[in-house]
Write a protein that holds these residues in place. Structure first.
Motif, PDB file in Angstrom:
ATOM      1  N   ALA A  66       0.826  -1.205   0.000  1.00 41.87           N
ATOM      2  CA  ALA A  66       0.000   0.000   0.000  1.00 41.87           C
ATOM      3  C   ALA A  66       0.864   1.260   0.000  1.00 41.87           C
ATOM      4  O   ALA A  66       0.565   2.226  -0.713  1.00 41.87           O
ATOM      5  N   GLY A  69       2.273   1.728  -3.428  1.00 44.87           N
ATOM      6  CA  GLY A  69       1.234   2.257  -4.304  1.00 44.87           C
ATOM      7  C   GLY A  69       0.995   3.738  -4.079  1.00 44.87           C
ATOM      8  O   GLY A  69       0.824   4.510  -5.032  1.00 44.87           O
ATOM      9  N   TRP A  72       3.819   5.646  -5.642  1.00 45.76           N
ATOM     10  CA  TRP A  72       3.659   5.686  -7.094  1.00 45.76           C
ATOM     11  C   TRP A  72       2.610   6.711  -7.501  1.00 45.76           C
ATOM     12  O   TRP A  72       2.790   7.444  -8.479  1.00 45.76           O
TER      13      TRP A  72
END
Length: 147
Positions: A66, A69, A72
């Motif tokens: 997580a 992510g 990103w």
């Protein structure tokens, strides 16, 4: 434990299919099937399956996924803002000035000496308005190619 059992069963089934394929005289295809069927048991023996199983059921690993992510998304968001012309006011002003300089007609004109500008060229003579004259060059090209 169950992942290793499943991988072993898949390998055994694949080797069985490879044996049947070899019995049908399709040896190249049988060799490929055997190669693919050995991959799961190889992953079990190297410990990759155990590592994946431990990672898949670990809350810490999912928290890490997580966070990766989120990082990103932040990178992608800042990149999108940067492409749309974001940034500081000074950066935008400098970029606008650079664009103006790049598009200046003096920058692409050849240098003719100090302080001299080329005189305005006279307008080219207008072509005759006769429709036959408009297509004369096309006709010449067609005749040249024998059409």
């Amino acid at each position: 434990m169950i992942a290793e059992t499943v991988c072993s069963a898949v390998s055994a089934a694949g080797l069985g299919i490879a044996a049947v394929t070899a019995y049908r005289k399709r040896f190249l295809r049988a060799a490929r099937i055997a190669a693919y069927s050995l991959v799961p048991i190889g992953l079990v023996l190297t410990g990759v399956v155990q590592w994946v199983a431990d990672t898949a059921f670990s809350p810490t690993a999912w928290a890490g996924v997580a966070l990766l992510g989120a990082a990103w998304l932040i990178f992608a968001g800042t990149r999108a803002v940067e492409r749309r012309g974001g940034g500081t006011r000074k950066e935008r002003k400098a970029a606008r000035a650079a664009r103006r300089e790049a598009l200046a007609p003096e920058a692409s004109a050849p240098s003719l000496g100090q302080g001299s500008r080329p005189a305005a060229r006279p307008a080219p003579a207008s072509r005759a308005t006769d429709p036959a004259d408009d297509f004369s060059d096309i006709e010449a090209i067609l005749k040249k190619h024998g059409i």
